[in-house]
Design a protein around this motif. Structure first.
Motif, short mmCIF file in Angstrom:
data_model
loop_
_atom_site.label_atom_id
_atom_site.label_comp_id
_atom_site.label_asym_id
_atom_site.label_seq_id
_atom_site.Cartn_x
_atom_site.Cartn_y
_atom_site.Cartn_z
N MET A 1 0.82 -1.21 0.00
CA MET A 1 0.00 0.00 0.00
C MET A 1 0.86 1.26 0.00
O MET A 1 0.50 2.28 -0.59
CB MET A 1 -0.92 0.02 1.24
N ALA A 2 2.03 1.19 0.67
CA ALA A 2 2.92 2.35 0.72
C ALA A 2 3.34 2.77 -0.68
O ALA A 2 3.50 3.97 -0.96
CB ALA A 2 4.14 2.02 1.58
N ILE A 3 3.53 1.80 -1.58
CA ILE A 3 3.89 2.12 -2.96
C ILE A 3 2.72 2.82 -3.65
O ILE A 3 2.90 3.75 -4.44
CB ILE A 3 4.30 0.85 -3.72
N GLY A 4 1.50 2.37 -3.35
CA GLY A 4 0.32 3.03 -3.89
C GLY A 4 0.22 4.48 -3.44
O GLY A 4 -0.10 5.37 -4.24
N PHE A 5 0.50 4.73 -2.15
CA PHE A 5 0.49 6.10 -1.65
C PHE A 5 1.53 6.96 -2.39
O PHE A 5 1.27 8.10 -2.76
CB PHE A 5 0.79 6.13 -0.15
N LEU A 6 2.72 6.38 -2.58
CA LEU A 6 3.79 7.12 -3.23
C LEU A 6 3.45 7.42 -4.69
O LEU A 6 3.66 8.53 -5.17
CB LEU A 6 5.09 6.33 -3.14
N ALA A 7 2.89 6.42 -5.38
CA ALA A 7 2.52 6.61 -6.79
C ALA A 7 1.44 7.68 -6.93
O ALA A 7 1.53 8.57 -7.79
CB ALA A 7 2.04 5.29 -7.39
N TYR A 8 0.44 7.63 -6.06
CA TYR A 8 -0.63 8.64 -6.14
C TYR A 8 -0.11 10.02 -5.76
O TYR A 8 -0.50 11.03 -6.35
CB TYR A 8 -1.79 8.25 -5.22
N MET B 1 6.68 3.63 5.91
CA MET B 1 5.95 4.56 5.04
C MET B 1 4.46 4.47 5.26
O MET B 1 3.75 5.49 5.33
CB MET B 1 6.27 4.26 3.57
N ALA B 2 3.96 3.25 5.36
CA ALA B 2 2.52 3.07 5.56
C ALA B 2 2.09 3.56 6.94
O ALA B 2 1.05 4.23 7.07
CB ALA B 2 2.16 1.59 5.38
N ALA C 1 10.22 -4.66 -7.22
CA ALA C 1 10.69 -5.51 -6.13
C ALA C 1 9.56 -6.10 -5.30
O ALA C 1 9.71 -7.14 -4.68
CB ALA C 1 11.62 -4.71 -5.23
N THR C 2 8.40 -5.42 -5.30
CA THR C 2 7.30 -5.82 -4.42
C THR C 2 6.21 -6.59 -5.16
O THR C 2 5.60 -7.50 -4.59
CB THR C 2 6.67 -4.57 -3.75
N ALA C 3 5.96 -6.21 -6.40
CA ALA C 3 4.83 -6.80 -7.13
C ALA C 3 5.18 -8.17 -7.69
O ALA C 3 5.05 -8.44 -8.89
CB ALA C 3 4.40 -5.86 -8.26
N THR C 4 5.66 -9.05 -6.83
CA THR C 4 6.02 -10.41 -7.24
C THR C 4 4.91 -11.40 -6.93
O THR C 4 5.00 -12.57 -7.29
CB THR C 4 7.31 -10.86 -6.53
N SER D 1 -2.87 -5.02 -3.75
CA SER D 1 -2.83 -3.99 -2.71
C SER D 1 -2.42 -2.64 -3.29
O SER D 1 -2.98 -1.60 -2.92
CB SER D 1 -1.86 -4.40 -1.61
N ILE D 2 -1.43 -2.65 -4.19
CA ILE D 2 -0.97 -1.39 -4.80
C ILE D 2 -2.08 -0.76 -5.63
O ILE D 2 -2.40 0.43 -5.48
CB ILE D 2 0.28 -1.64 -5.67
N LEU D 3 -2.69 -1.56 -6.51
CA LEU D 3 -3.72 -1.02 -7.41
C LEU D 3 -4.96 -0.59 -6.64
O LEU D 3 -5.58 0.44 -6.95
CB LEU D 3 -4.07 -2.07 -8.46
N LEU D 4 -5.34 -1.36 -5.63
CA LEU D 4 -6.52 -1.00 -4.84
C LEU D 4 -6.30 0.32 -4.10
O LEU D 4 -7.21 1.17 -4.04
CB LEU D 4 -6.84 -2.11 -3.83
N THR D 5 -5.10 0.51 -3.56
CA THR D 5 -4.80 1.75 -2.86
C THR D 5 -4.90 2.95 -3.79
O THR D 5 -5.50 3.97 -3.45
CB THR D 5 -3.38 1.68 -2.26
N ILE D 6 -4.32 2.82 -4.99
CA ILE D 6 -4.37 3.92 -5.96
C ILE D 6 -5.82 4.23 -6.34
O ILE D 6 -6.23 5.40 -6.41
CB ILE D 6 -3.54 3.57 -7.21
#
Length: 399
Positions: free
Chosen positions: A129-136, A270-271, A360-363, A370-375
């Motif tokens: 989710m932290a990556i989603g926050f950063l991307a957004y 980050m989260a 590194a995370t989306a494996t 989690s990333i896409l849902l957060t965005i």
């Protein structure tokens, strides 16, 4: 009682009320600078009338173009305007302390779980989710500061260079070059009547002196608390754009370059920073504590303290320095034009970090989901970040 003594008592009471308001906000301000500004307007302008709305927006605009934590600099500048340097230093201390304490306790908790071999699997939804926050966050900043072809070129070059050379030494080069490039495009900006700039250099030399002294002491002594202070002081002196830009800089330095934290630990921090009220820059306390986990609890407290002072001091020194002559400085077209390049390069840094973290995370399907849902939640529903994080923790516990 003489009139001067009476005025002194009134001022002291006013200062105490202001500091109480700062503490209330430090305990209730969730989200980034945009959310903080709304709460600042409500309490400082509408309720207390310390300042007009136009003056507060002007302070916010100034702090957005300075390196450092925008909300922290804004509330510090307000303290400086009301009561001078002493009140300003008390303001930044009270504003940042609750978040610093919570993030330090979070680091101690992570260390305790690791030492006792307790699984952190309940955070498995939160870390991506932290990556989603950063991307957004990168998208939000980019939509505000990327306006023409030269901005896109700077963004692209800075993203590519930062991705190929993930080094903390590359960050200042990329950011400064971005500002230099757009400074030459000043002709398209409106001319403003200039007045002579009268600069008081004391706080600039204080900022620069601490930067040089910390670098030299860290090199000579190799003592980790001093090196932590220098690392965060340097990053705090270079970050334009708030936590969305600071996080990729810290990820590059402490995860990829120095490897003092694992990616899992960094993303967890980050989260967690999203659910803590106050400044997002408090993640420095978490990183500083974990960087000294081998020295026990006392060492972690020293690491947290060194990192916290390091990240918040440069922005404080710089706002004290620039605030006094900003009205004259902003009339120069080259200065205004350079800010566009600084912001475009900062967005490029964020994009490069998002790509590296994502790869590194989306494996697993869980990570990607989690990333896409957060965005999607941030973009389509405007759900508060802390609610998303709490939901991720709850989901991790239940599953």
């Amino acid at each position: 009682m003489s009139e001067s003594v009476l005025h002194s008592h009134v001022r002291q009471i006013r200062y105490l009320i202001f500091l109480k308001d700062v503490l209330v906000l430090a305990l209730t301000c969730f989200g980034g600078p945009q959310v903080h500004l709304v709460m600042f307007l409500e309490r400082f302008v509408q309720k207390r009338r310390y300042i007009t709305e136009a003056e507060l927006l002007e302070l916010q605009a100034l702090c957005q173009v300075l390196p450092g934590p925008t909300s922290t600099q804004t509330i510090t500048a307000l303290g400086f305007k009301i009561g001078g340097p002493t009140l300003a230093y008390l303001t930044v201390l009270i504003w940042s302390l609750p978040a610093v304490l919570v993030m330090t306790l979070a680091a101690l908790g992570i260390s305790y779980l690791q030492q006792h071999h307790i699984s952190l699997s309940f955070m498995r939804f939160v870390e991506p989710m932290a990556i989603g926050f950063l991307a957004y966050g990168g998208y939000s900043i980019g939509s505000k500061v990327i306006h023409n072809q030269s901005h896109w070129i700077i963004l692209g070059i800075s993203a590519v260079v930062s991705y190929i050379f993930p080094s903390p030494y590359m960050t200042p080069i990329v950011v400064i070059l971005g500002g230099v490039i757009t400074s030459f495009q000043y002709q398209r900006l409106q001319k403003l009547d200039k007045t002579p700039i009268r600069i008081e250099w004391a706080n600039f030399f204080l900022w620069l002196g601490v930067l040089i002294a910390a670098a030299l002491l860290g090199k000579i002594t190799n003592w980790l608390p001093i090196r932590l202070f220098e690392n965060f002081y340097r990053n705090g002196s270079l970050v334009f754009g708030g936590g969305q830009v600071l996080n990729p800089m810290l990820y590059t330095e402490f995860v990829e370059f120095k490897q003092w934290l694992s990616q899992q630990e960094f993303l967890t921090g980050m989260a967690l920073a999203q659910i803590v009220p106050g400044p997002v820059f408090s993640i420095a306390s978490y990183i500083g504590a974990l960087s000294m986990r081998d020295d026990g609890v006392f060492g972690q407290l020293i690491g947290s303290t060194a990192a916290s002072f390091g990240i918040f001091l440069p922005g404080t020194f710089l706002i004290f320095f620039v605030y006094r002559f900003w009205n004259e400085l902003k009339k120069y077209r080259g200065v205004r034009a350079s800010l566009e390049g600084l912001n475009a390069a900062s967005v490029g840094l964020t994009i490069a970090a998002v790509i590296r973290m994502f790869m590194a995370t989306a494996t697993t399907s869980t990570g990607i989901f989690s990333i896409l849902l957060t965005i999607c939640l941030l973009y389509f529903t405007k759900t508060p970040p802390y609610m998303i994080v709490f939901g991720g923790i709850l989901l991790g516990i239940l599953l």
